[in-house]
Design a protein around this motif. Structure first.
Motif, short mmCIF file in Angstrom:
data_model
loop_
_atom_site.label_atom_id
_atom_site.label_comp_id
_atom_site.label_asym_id
_atom_site.label_seq_id
_atom_site.Cartn_x
_atom_site.Cartn_y
_atom_site.Cartn_z
N ASP A 321 0.84 -1.19 0.00
CA ASP A 321 0.00 0.00 0.00
C ASP A 321 0.88 1.25 0.00
O ASP A 321 2.04 1.21 0.44
CB ASP A 321 -0.91 0.01 1.23
N ILE A 322 0.30 2.35 -0.49
CA ILE A 322 0.99 3.65 -0.55
C ILE A 322 0.00 4.73 -0.14
O ILE A 322 -1.19 4.66 -0.49
CB ILE A 322 1.53 3.95 -1.96
N ALA A 323 0.47 5.72 0.59
CA ALA A 323 -0.39 6.85 0.97
C ALA A 323 0.43 8.14 0.97
O ALA A 323 1.63 8.12 1.23
CB ALA A 323 -1.01 6.63 2.35
N ARG A 324 -0.24 9.24 0.68
CA ARG A 324 0.41 10.55 0.77
C ARG A 324 0.33 11.03 2.21
O ARG A 324 -0.70 10.92 2.86
CB ARG A 324 -0.31 11.56 -0.14
N LYS A 325 1.45 11.59 2.71
CA LYS A 325 1.52 12.02 4.10
C LYS A 325 2.08 13.43 4.20
O LYS A 325 3.04 13.78 3.52
CB LYS A 325 2.40 11.06 4.92
N VAL A 326 1.49 14.25 5.05
CA VAL A 326 2.00 15.59 5.33
C VAL A 326 3.08 15.48 6.39
O VAL A 326 2.88 14.85 7.44
CB VAL A 326 0.86 16.51 5.82
N VAL A 327 4.23 16.09 6.13
CA VAL A 327 5.35 16.00 7.08
C VAL A 327 5.95 17.38 7.33
O VAL A 327 5.97 18.24 6.46
CB VAL A 327 6.46 15.05 6.56
N GLY A 328 6.45 17.58 8.58
CA GLY A 328 7.26 18.74 8.91
C GLY A 328 6.53 20.06 8.88
O GLY A 328 5.31 20.15 9.05
N VAL A 329 7.31 21.11 8.64
CA VAL A 329 6.80 22.48 8.52
C VAL A 329 7.15 23.02 7.15
O VAL A 329 6.30 23.23 6.30
CB VAL A 329 7.38 23.39 9.63
#
Length: 501
Positions: A321-329
Protein backbone atom coordinates in the motif's frame (compact mmCIF):
# COMPACT_ATOMS: atom_id res chain seq x y z
CA UNK A 1 39.85 30.53 -4.28
CA UNK A 2 36.40 32.11 -4.11
CA UNK A 3 36.31 35.84 -3.66
CA UNK A 4 33.74 37.74 -1.59
CA UNK A 5 30.44 38.81 -3.11
CA UNK A 6 30.66 36.05 -5.73
CA UNK A 7 28.81 32.80 -5.84
CA UNK A 8 30.63 29.93 -4.18
CA UNK A 9 31.67 26.80 -6.04
CA UNK A 10 32.04 23.18 -5.05
CA UNK A 11 35.66 23.21 -6.24
CA UNK A 12 38.45 25.13 -4.54
CA UNK A 13 41.74 24.84 -2.71
CA UNK A 14 39.97 24.95 0.62
CA UNK A 15 37.96 21.80 0.03
CA UNK A 16 38.86 18.19 0.38
CA UNK A 17 37.40 15.68 -2.06
CA UNK A 18 33.79 16.59 -2.92
CA UNK A 19 33.03 13.32 -4.69
CA UNK A 20 29.82 11.55 -3.75
CA UNK A 21 29.87 7.92 -2.62
CA UNK A 22 29.76 5.47 -5.50
CA UNK A 23 26.37 3.90 -6.15
CA UNK A 24 25.71 0.47 -7.55
CA UNK A 25 26.94 -0.18 -11.12
CA UNK A 26 23.45 0.02 -12.59
CA UNK A 27 22.44 3.15 -10.67
CA UNK A 28 21.73 6.38 -12.58
CA UNK A 29 24.89 8.01 -13.81
CA UNK A 30 26.56 10.84 -11.91
CA UNK A 31 26.19 14.35 -13.30
CA UNK A 32 29.82 14.33 -14.41
CA UNK A 33 32.91 12.12 -14.39
CA UNK A 34 36.10 12.85 -12.46
CA UNK A 35 39.54 12.90 -13.96
CA UNK A 36 42.40 11.46 -11.92
CA UNK A 37 43.59 14.92 -10.93
CA UNK A 38 40.09 15.88 -9.84
CA UNK A 39 39.54 12.68 -7.86
CA UNK A 40 42.62 12.68 -5.69
CA UNK A 41 43.24 15.22 -2.93
CA UNK A 42 45.10 18.47 -3.43
CA UNK A 43 48.87 18.35 -3.03
CA UNK A 44 48.89 21.36 -0.73
CA UNK A 45 50.73 20.78 2.51
CA UNK A 46 48.98 21.23 5.89
CA UNK A 47 50.88 24.52 6.32
CA UNK A 48 49.66 25.77 2.93
CA UNK A 49 46.09 24.74 3.72
CA UNK A 50 46.26 26.58 7.04
CA UNK A 51 47.66 29.65 5.28
CA UNK A 52 44.75 29.50 2.85
CA UNK A 53 42.30 29.49 5.74
CA UNK A 54 43.98 32.45 7.44
CA UNK A 55 44.06 34.32 4.12
CA UNK A 56 40.26 34.08 3.95
CA UNK A 57 40.17 36.55 6.84
CA UNK A 58 41.47 39.23 4.48
CA UNK A 59 38.25 39.33 2.48
CA UNK A 60 35.93 37.93 5.16
CA UNK A 61 37.15 39.00 8.63
CA UNK A 62 35.74 37.01 11.51
CA UNK A 63 34.26 40.18 12.96
CA UNK A 64 32.31 40.76 9.71
CA UNK A 65 29.98 37.91 10.69
CA UNK A 66 28.81 39.88 13.71
CA UNK A 67 25.69 41.40 12.18
CA UNK A 68 23.08 40.90 9.49
CA UNK A 69 22.82 43.71 6.97
CA UNK A 70 20.00 42.89 4.51
CA UNK A 71 20.69 43.34 0.83
CA UNK A 72 19.00 46.52 -0.48
CA UNK A 73 17.24 44.36 -3.07
CA UNK A 74 16.04 41.83 -0.50
CA UNK A 75 12.88 40.21 -1.88
CA UNK A 76 9.56 40.26 -0.05
CA UNK A 77 9.72 37.22 2.29
CA UNK A 78 6.12 36.27 1.54
CA UNK A 79 6.94 36.24 -2.18
CA UNK A 80 9.83 33.87 -1.51
CA UNK A 81 7.52 31.47 0.31
CA UNK A 82 4.80 31.78 -2.33
CA UNK A 83 7.30 31.06 -5.10
CA UNK A 84 8.48 27.95 -3.27
CA UNK A 85 4.87 26.82 -2.73
CA UNK A 86 3.89 27.23 -6.39
CA UNK A 87 5.00 23.72 -7.40
CA UNK A 88 3.63 21.98 -4.31
CA UNK A 89 0.34 20.20 -3.72
CA UNK A 90 -1.91 23.25 -3.60
CA UNK A 91 -4.53 21.88 -1.22
CA UNK A 92 -1.74 21.32 1.33
CA UNK A 93 -0.09 24.74 1.08
CA UNK A 94 -2.52 26.38 3.57
CA UNK A 95 -1.42 23.78 6.13
CA UNK A 96 2.17 24.89 5.60
CA UNK A 97 1.26 28.52 6.21
CA UNK A 98 -0.82 27.56 9.23
CA UNK A 99 2.12 25.74 10.80
CA UNK A 100 4.55 28.56 10.01
CA UNK A 101 2.36 31.11 11.78
CA UNK A 102 2.22 29.17 15.05
CA UNK A 103 5.39 30.86 16.36
CA UNK A 104 8.54 32.64 15.12
CA UNK A 105 10.49 29.41 15.63
CA UNK A 106 8.01 27.38 13.55
CA UNK A 107 8.22 30.09 10.90
CA UNK A 108 12.02 29.85 10.91
CA UNK A 109 11.85 26.10 10.38
CA UNK A 110 9.90 26.69 7.18
CA UNK A 111 11.93 29.68 5.99
CA UNK A 112 15.16 28.10 4.75
CA UNK A 113 14.56 29.64 1.33
CA UNK A 114 14.32 33.12 2.86
CA UNK A 115 17.59 32.70 4.74
CA UNK A 116 19.28 31.40 1.59
CA UNK A 117 18.32 34.60 -0.25
CA UNK A 118 19.72 36.58 2.70
CA UNK A 119 23.05 34.75 2.93
CA UNK A 120 23.66 34.39 -0.80
CA UNK A 121 24.60 38.02 -1.55
CA UNK A 122 26.72 38.42 1.61
CA UNK A 123 30.54 38.24 1.60
CA UNK A 124 31.69 34.76 2.56
CA UNK A 125 34.86 32.85 3.36
CA UNK A 126 34.96 30.65 0.26
CA UNK A 127 35.81 27.70 2.52
CA UNK A 128 33.45 25.17 1.00
CA UNK A 129 31.84 22.15 2.64
CA UNK A 130 28.84 19.97 1.92
CA UNK A 131 26.22 21.97 3.78
CA UNK A 132 23.25 20.48 5.57
CA UNK A 133 21.45 23.51 4.15
CA UNK A 134 18.87 23.70 6.95
CA UNK A 135 20.94 23.27 10.11
CA UNK A 136 18.46 24.53 12.68
CA UNK A 137 18.59 22.85 16.08
CA UNK A 138 15.62 20.49 15.53
CA UNK A 139 17.40 18.89 12.58
CA UNK A 140 19.88 17.33 15.03
CA UNK A 141 18.57 14.24 16.75
CA UNK A 142 19.15 10.67 17.88
CA UNK A 143 19.18 8.09 15.11
CA UNK A 144 19.81 4.36 14.69
CA UNK A 145 23.00 3.15 13.05
CA UNK A 146 22.93 -0.02 10.89
CA UNK A 147 24.68 -1.73 13.80
CA UNK A 148 21.64 -0.77 15.95
CA UNK A 149 23.55 1.72 18.07
CA UNK A 150 21.89 4.99 19.02
CA UNK A 151 23.87 7.92 17.67
CA UNK A 152 23.43 11.70 17.50
CA UNK A 153 23.64 13.27 14.06
CA UNK A 154 22.10 15.63 11.52
CA UNK A 155 18.79 14.28 10.26
CA UNK A 156 17.44 16.52 7.47
CA UNK A 157 19.19 16.89 4.11
CA UNK A 158 16.49 18.25 1.80
CA UNK A 159 18.57 21.39 1.17
CA UNK A 160 22.06 19.85 1.25
CA UNK A 161 24.45 21.54 -1.17
CA UNK A 162 28.09 22.66 -1.37
CA UNK A 163 28.64 26.14 0.07
CA UNK A 164 30.60 28.24 2.60
CA UNK A 165 30.79 26.50 5.99
CA UNK A 166 29.52 29.54 7.87
CA UNK A 167 26.08 29.39 6.22
CA UNK A 168 25.23 26.27 8.25
CA UNK A 169 26.77 27.72 11.41
CA UNK A 170 24.73 30.92 11.04
CA UNK A 171 21.48 29.03 10.53
CA UNK A 172 22.14 26.95 13.64
CA UNK A 173 23.17 30.00 15.68
CA UNK A 174 20.06 31.97 14.73
CA UNK A 175 17.81 29.02 15.59
CA UNK A 176 19.25 28.98 19.11
CA UNK A 177 18.57 32.69 19.61
CA UNK A 178 15.01 32.25 18.33
CA UNK A 179 14.43 29.21 20.56
CA UNK A 180 15.88 31.10 23.54
CA UNK A 181 13.48 33.99 22.95
CA UNK A 182 10.55 31.58 22.75
CA UNK A 183 11.56 30.20 26.15
CA UNK A 184 11.76 33.65 27.70
CA UNK A 185 15.55 33.52 28.17
CA UNK A 186 17.40 36.78 28.80
CA UNK A 187 19.58 38.34 26.12
CA UNK A 188 22.66 37.20 28.02
CA UNK A 189 21.34 33.63 28.18
CA UNK A 190 20.56 33.65 24.44
CA UNK A 191 24.05 34.91 23.60
CA UNK A 192 25.57 32.27 25.87
CA UNK A 193 23.68 29.57 23.95
CA UNK A 194 25.06 30.78 20.64
CA UNK A 195 28.62 31.21 21.90
CA UNK A 196 28.53 27.76 23.50
CA UNK A 197 27.41 26.19 20.22
CA UNK A 198 29.84 28.07 17.97
CA UNK A 199 32.66 27.58 20.46
CA UNK A 200 32.05 23.81 20.40
CA UNK A 201 32.11 23.92 16.59
CA UNK A 202 35.39 25.84 16.56
CA UNK A 203 37.08 23.64 19.17
CA UNK A 204 35.96 20.41 17.49
CA UNK A 205 37.16 21.67 14.10
CA UNK A 206 40.57 22.48 15.58
CA UNK A 207 40.72 18.93 16.92
CA UNK A 208 39.83 17.52 13.50
CA UNK A 209 42.55 19.65 11.89
CA UNK A 210 45.14 17.55 13.71
CA UNK A 211 43.57 14.16 12.95
CA UNK A 212 44.13 11.60 10.22
CA UNK A 213 41.53 11.46 7.46
CA UNK A 214 40.23 8.02 8.44
CA UNK A 215 39.94 9.06 12.08
CA UNK A 216 37.78 12.01 11.01
CA UNK A 217 35.63 9.69 8.90
CA UNK A 218 35.11 7.23 11.76
CA UNK A 219 34.30 9.92 14.35
CA UNK A 220 30.72 9.88 15.63
CA UNK A 221 28.56 10.86 18.59
CA UNK A 222 26.91 7.79 20.05
CA UNK A 223 24.96 7.87 23.30
CA UNK A 224 27.92 6.57 25.31
CA UNK A 225 30.24 9.29 24.05
CA UNK A 226 27.52 11.90 24.57
CA UNK A 227 27.21 10.91 28.21
CA UNK A 228 30.96 11.19 28.62
CA UNK A 229 31.06 14.51 26.78
CA UNK A 230 28.44 16.10 29.01
CA UNK A 231 29.03 14.22 32.28
CA UNK A 232 30.94 17.07 33.94
CA UNK A 233 28.21 19.57 33.09
CA UNK A 234 25.01 17.57 33.53
CA UNK A 235 23.08 17.57 36.77
CA UNK A 236 20.92 14.66 37.86
CA UNK A 237 17.79 16.00 36.14
CA UNK A 238 19.64 16.49 32.86
CA UNK A 239 21.10 12.99 33.00
CA UNK A 240 17.66 11.54 33.68
CA UNK A 241 16.11 13.44 30.76
CA UNK A 242 18.89 12.40 28.40
CA UNK A 243 18.46 8.75 29.36
CA UNK A 244 14.68 8.99 28.96
CA UNK A 245 15.09 10.57 25.52
CA UNK A 246 17.38 7.72 24.44
CA UNK A 247 14.91 5.12 25.69
CA UNK A 248 12.03 6.82 23.88
CA UNK A 249 14.02 7.00 20.65
CA UNK A 250 14.48 3.22 20.74
CA UNK A 251 10.71 2.78 20.81
CA UNK A 252 10.22 4.73 17.56
CA UNK A 253 10.59 1.75 15.27
CA UNK A 254 8.99 0.57 12.05
CA UNK A 255 6.88 -1.80 14.15
CA UNK A 256 5.54 1.12 16.19
CA UNK A 257 4.82 3.08 13.00
CA UNK A 258 3.16 -0.01 11.53
CA UNK A 259 0.85 -0.30 14.54
CA UNK A 260 -0.01 3.41 14.46
CA UNK A 261 -0.43 3.98 10.73
CA UNK A 262 -2.10 0.80 9.46
CA UNK A 263 -5.29 -1.17 10.04
CA UNK A 264 -6.65 -4.58 9.04
CA UNK A 265 -9.10 -4.56 6.12
CA UNK A 266 -10.85 -7.20 4.05
CA UNK A 267 -7.92 -7.00 1.61
CA UNK A 268 -5.35 -7.34 4.39
CA UNK A 269 -3.22 -4.79 6.26
CA UNK A 270 -3.49 -1.31 4.74
CA UNK A 271 -2.48 2.27 5.60
CA UNK A 272 -5.24 4.00 7.56
CA UNK A 273 -6.64 7.21 6.11
CA UNK A 274 -6.41 10.37 8.23
CA UNK A 275 -7.22 13.22 5.82
CA UNK A 276 -5.80 15.68 5.05
CA UNK A 277 -2.61 14.45 6.74
CA UNK A 278 -2.67 10.87 5.39
CA UNK A 279 -4.57 9.94 2.23
CA UNK A 280 -4.11 6.46 0.68
CA UNK A 281 -3.25 6.41 -3.00
CA UNK A 282 -6.46 4.46 -3.69
CA UNK A 283 -8.41 7.54 -2.58
CA UNK A 284 -6.40 9.94 -4.77
CA UNK A 285 -6.59 8.12 -8.10
CA UNK A 286 -9.67 7.22 -10.09
CA UNK A 287 -8.09 3.95 -11.22
CA UNK A 288 -5.31 3.01 -8.76
CA UNK A 289 -5.04 -0.53 -10.14
CA UNK A 290 -3.92 0.89 -13.49
CA UNK A 291 -1.07 2.73 -11.78
CA UNK A 292 0.25 -0.25 -9.81
CA UNK A 293 2.47 -1.65 -12.53
CA UNK A 294 4.00 1.77 -13.07
CA UNK A 295 4.65 2.13 -9.35
CA UNK A 296 6.44 -1.20 -9.28
CA UNK A 297 8.67 0.12 -12.07
CA UNK A 298 9.41 3.20 -9.98
CA UNK A 299 10.45 1.03 -7.04
CA UNK A 300 12.62 -1.10 -9.27
CA UNK A 301 14.48 2.10 -10.20
CA UNK A 302 14.81 2.96 -6.49
CA UNK A 303 16.21 -0.51 -5.81
CA UNK A 304 18.92 0.07 -8.43
CA UNK A 305 20.21 3.02 -6.38
CA UNK A 306 21.01 0.60 -3.53
CA UNK A 307 24.07 -1.59 -3.22
CA UNK A 308 23.60 -5.20 -4.35
CA UNK A 309 23.23 -6.74 -0.87
CA UNK A 310 20.58 -4.17 0.08
CA UNK A 311 18.69 -4.80 -3.14
CA UNK A 312 18.69 -8.46 -2.11
CA UNK A 313 17.16 -7.50 1.25
CA UNK A 314 14.51 -5.32 -0.42
CA UNK A 315 13.49 -8.19 -2.73
CA UNK A 316 12.30 -10.09 0.35
CA UNK A 317 9.42 -7.62 0.68
CA UNK A 318 6.38 -7.03 -1.49
CA UNK A 319 4.60 -3.74 -2.06
CA UNK A 320 1.20 -3.60 -0.29
CA UNK A 321 0.00 0.00 0.00
CA UNK A 322 0.99 3.65 -0.55
CA UNK A 323 -0.39 6.85 0.97
CA UNK A 324 0.41 10.55 0.77
CA UNK A 325 1.52 12.02 4.10
CA UNK A 326 2.00 15.59 5.33
CA UNK A 327 5.35 16.00 7.08
CA UNK A 328 7.26 18.74 8.91
CA UNK A 329 6.80 22.48 8.52
CA UNK A 330 8.87 23.70 5.59
CA UNK A 331 8.23 20.44 3.73
CA UNK A 332 4.45 20.66 3.86
CA UNK A 333 3.09 20.58 0.33
CA UNK A 334 5.96 18.58 -1.13
CA UNK A 335 4.90 15.15 -2.27
CA UNK A 336 5.69 12.69 0.48
CA UNK A 337 4.54 9.08 0.36
CA UNK A 338 4.63 6.35 2.94
CA UNK A 339 5.02 2.89 1.49
CA UNK A 340 3.86 -0.27 3.26
CA UNK A 341 5.71 -3.46 2.39
CA UNK A 342 5.56 -6.87 4.06
CA UNK A 343 8.04 -9.72 4.11
CA UNK A 344 7.28 -13.15 5.52
CA UNK A 345 3.79 -12.08 6.70
CA UNK A 346 1.94 -9.15 8.29
CA UNK A 347 4.19 -9.45 11.32
CA UNK A 348 7.21 -8.66 9.12
CA UNK A 349 6.49 -5.10 7.91
CA UNK A 350 8.72 -2.50 6.31
CA UNK A 351 7.58 1.13 6.13
CA UNK A 352 9.43 3.44 3.77
CA UNK A 353 9.08 7.17 3.20
CA UNK A 354 9.49 8.50 -0.33
CA UNK A 355 9.88 12.27 -0.23
CA UNK A 356 9.98 14.66 -3.16
CA UNK A 357 13.36 16.32 -3.68
CA UNK A 358 13.33 19.69 -5.38
CA UNK A 359 16.35 21.86 -6.13
CA UNK A 360 18.12 23.03 -2.97
CA UNK A 361 17.25 26.56 -1.84
CA UNK A 362 21.02 27.19 -1.89
CA UNK A 363 21.50 26.20 -5.54
CA UNK A 364 20.67 29.64 -6.95
CA UNK A 365 23.39 31.20 -4.81
CA UNK A 366 26.29 28.94 -5.79
CA UNK A 367 28.06 27.71 -8.91
CA UNK A 368 28.15 24.07 -7.85
CA UNK A 369 27.44 21.70 -10.72
CA UNK A 370 23.86 20.39 -10.76
CA UNK A 371 22.80 16.81 -10.16
CA UNK A 372 20.83 14.89 -12.76
CA UNK A 373 18.42 13.82 -10.00
CA UNK A 374 17.60 15.89 -6.91
CA UNK A 375 16.92 12.72 -4.92
CA UNK A 376 20.44 11.63 -5.71
CA UNK A 377 21.67 15.04 -4.48
CA UNK A 378 19.97 14.50 -1.12
CA UNK A 379 21.26 10.94 -0.76
CA UNK A 380 24.82 11.81 -1.80
CA UNK A 381 24.89 14.76 0.58
CA UNK A 382 23.52 12.69 3.44
CA UNK A 383 26.04 9.91 2.91
CA UNK A 384 28.85 12.45 2.82
CA UNK A 385 27.76 14.30 5.98
CA UNK A 386 26.35 11.57 8.24
CA UNK A 387 28.61 9.13 10.02
CA UNK A 388 26.30 6.31 9.05
CA UNK A 389 23.10 6.36 7.02
CA UNK A 390 19.95 4.30 6.68
CA UNK A 391 20.76 1.05 4.88
CA UNK A 392 17.73 1.55 2.59
CA UNK A 393 18.50 5.16 1.68
CA UNK A 394 18.15 5.61 -2.07
CA UNK A 395 16.54 7.69 -4.80
CA UNK A 396 14.25 7.39 -7.80
CA UNK A 397 12.39 9.39 -10.43
CA UNK A 398 8.63 9.30 -10.82
CA UNK A 399 7.08 10.03 -14.22
CA UNK A 400 3.65 9.22 -12.86
CA UNK A 401 1.74 11.87 -10.97
CA UNK A 402 -1.60 13.45 -10.43
CA UNK A 403 -0.38 16.56 -12.26
CA UNK A 404 1.32 14.59 -15.03
CA UNK A 405 4.80 15.90 -14.16
CA UNK A 406 7.90 13.84 -13.45
CA UNK A 407 9.57 14.36 -10.07
CA UNK A 408 12.63 13.21 -8.14
CA UNK A 409 12.34 11.43 -4.79
CA UNK A 410 14.60 10.05 -2.11
CA UNK A 411 13.58 7.04 -0.06
CA UNK A 412 14.41 5.97 3.49
CA UNK A 413 12.92 3.98 6.34
CA UNK A 414 10.16 5.59 8.37
CA UNK A 415 10.73 5.90 12.13
CA UNK A 416 14.04 4.16 12.69
CA UNK A 417 14.92 4.97 16.32
CA UNK A 418 14.47 8.73 15.98
CA UNK A 419 14.53 10.89 19.09
CA UNK A 420 13.39 14.49 18.64
CA UNK A 421 14.51 17.27 20.98
CA UNK A 422 11.95 19.48 22.73
CA UNK A 423 13.75 22.80 23.25
CA UNK A 424 10.61 24.44 24.62
CA UNK A 425 10.94 22.24 27.72
CA UNK A 426 14.63 23.03 28.32
CA UNK A 427 16.09 25.55 30.75
CA UNK A 428 19.17 27.58 29.74
CA UNK A 429 21.56 24.99 31.10
CA UNK A 430 19.97 22.02 29.33
CA UNK A 431 19.56 23.89 26.04
CA UNK A 432 23.17 25.00 26.36
CA UNK A 433 24.26 21.36 26.60
CA UNK A 434 22.19 20.53 23.54
CA UNK A 435 23.69 23.52 21.69
CA UNK A 436 27.18 22.30 22.53
CA UNK A 437 26.52 18.85 21.10
CA UNK A 438 24.92 20.31 17.96
CA UNK A 439 27.92 22.55 17.34
CA UNK A 440 30.38 19.67 17.73
CA UNK A 441 28.24 17.45 15.49
CA UNK A 442 28.09 20.08 12.75
CA UNK A 443 31.89 20.45 12.87
CA UNK A 444 32.26 16.71 12.33
CA UNK A 445 29.93 16.85 9.32
CA UNK A 446 31.88 19.73 7.80
CA UNK A 447 35.26 18.13 8.52
CA UNK A 448 34.23 15.07 6.49
CA UNK A 449 33.36 17.09 3.40
CA UNK A 450 35.57 20.20 3.66
CA UNK A 451 39.08 21.09 4.75
CA UNK A 452 39.26 21.09 8.57
CA UNK A 453 42.79 22.52 8.52
CA UNK A 454 41.75 25.59 6.49
CA UNK A 455 38.53 26.11 8.44
CA UNK A 456 40.27 25.71 11.81
CA UNK A 457 42.96 28.18 10.75
CA UNK A 458 40.29 30.68 9.73
CA UNK A 459 38.45 30.32 13.06
CA UNK A 460 41.64 30.50 15.14
CA UNK A 461 42.03 29.85 18.83
CA UNK A 462 40.21 32.92 20.18
CA UNK A 463 36.46 33.37 20.58
CA UNK A 464 36.24 36.15 17.96
CA UNK A 465 34.02 34.10 15.65
CA UNK A 466 31.88 32.89 18.56
CA UNK A 467 31.18 36.45 19.70
CA UNK A 468 30.49 37.60 16.16
CA UNK A 469 27.90 34.89 15.58
CA UNK A 470 26.08 35.90 18.77
CA UNK A 471 25.57 39.34 17.23
CA UNK A 472 24.45 37.88 13.91
CA UNK A 473 22.00 35.55 15.65
CA UNK A 474 20.29 38.45 17.42
CA UNK A 475 20.05 40.51 14.23
CA UNK A 476 18.62 37.59 12.31
CA UNK A 477 16.19 36.69 15.08
CA UNK A 478 14.86 40.26 14.80
CA UNK A 479 14.52 39.89 11.04
CA UNK A 480 12.81 36.52 11.44
CA UNK A 481 10.20 38.06 13.74
CA UNK A 482 9.46 40.76 11.17
CA UNK A 483 9.12 38.15 8.43
CA UNK A 484 6.87 36.09 10.71
CA UNK A 485 4.66 39.15 11.18
CA UNK A 486 4.65 39.76 7.40
CA UNK A 487 3.24 36.29 6.78
CA UNK A 488 0.61 36.88 9.47
CA UNK A 489 -0.36 40.15 7.78
CA UNK A 490 -0.60 38.39 4.41
CA UNK A 491 -3.00 35.87 5.92
CA UNK A 492 -5.12 38.55 7.58
CA UNK A 493 -5.63 40.49 4.33
CA UNK A 494 -6.38 37.31 2.40
CA UNK A 495 -3.24 37.31 0.26
CA UNK A 496 -2.55 33.71 1.29
CA UNK A 497 -4.74 31.17 3.01
CA UNK A 498 -3.80 29.25 6.18
CA UNK A 499 -5.39 26.40 8.06
CA UNK A 500 -4.52 24.29 11.08
CA UNK A 501 -3.88 20.56 10.79
Amino acid sequence: MTTPNTRTTSQGASTASQDAPTASPDAPTAPRSLTTSQFFATSLSPAERAAHGRHARSHSPRSSHGWFDPDPKRPDPVEVIEHQSATRVQELVPIRYGRMTESPFRFYRGAAAIMATDLGPQPHTGLTVQLCGDAHLLNFRMLASPERHLIFDINDFDETHPGPFEWDVKRLAASLAIAGRANGFSLKEQNTLVRTCVGAYRERMRAFAGMRNLDIWYAQEDTDSLRQLMASSMNRTARRRTQAAAQKARTRTSIKAFEKLTRMTAEGRRIAADPPLIIPLRDLLTDPAAEWQGLETVFAAYARSLSSERRHLLRRYRLVDIARKVVGVGSVGTRCWIVLMVGRDDDDPLLLQAKEADESVLAAHTDAEPYDNQGRRVVSGQRLIQTTSDILLGWTHVDLGLDGRGRDFYVRQLWDWKGIARPETMDPGMLGLFARVCGACLARAHARSGDPIAIAAYLGGSDSFDRALAGFAQDYADRNERDFDALGDAIRIGRVQAESA
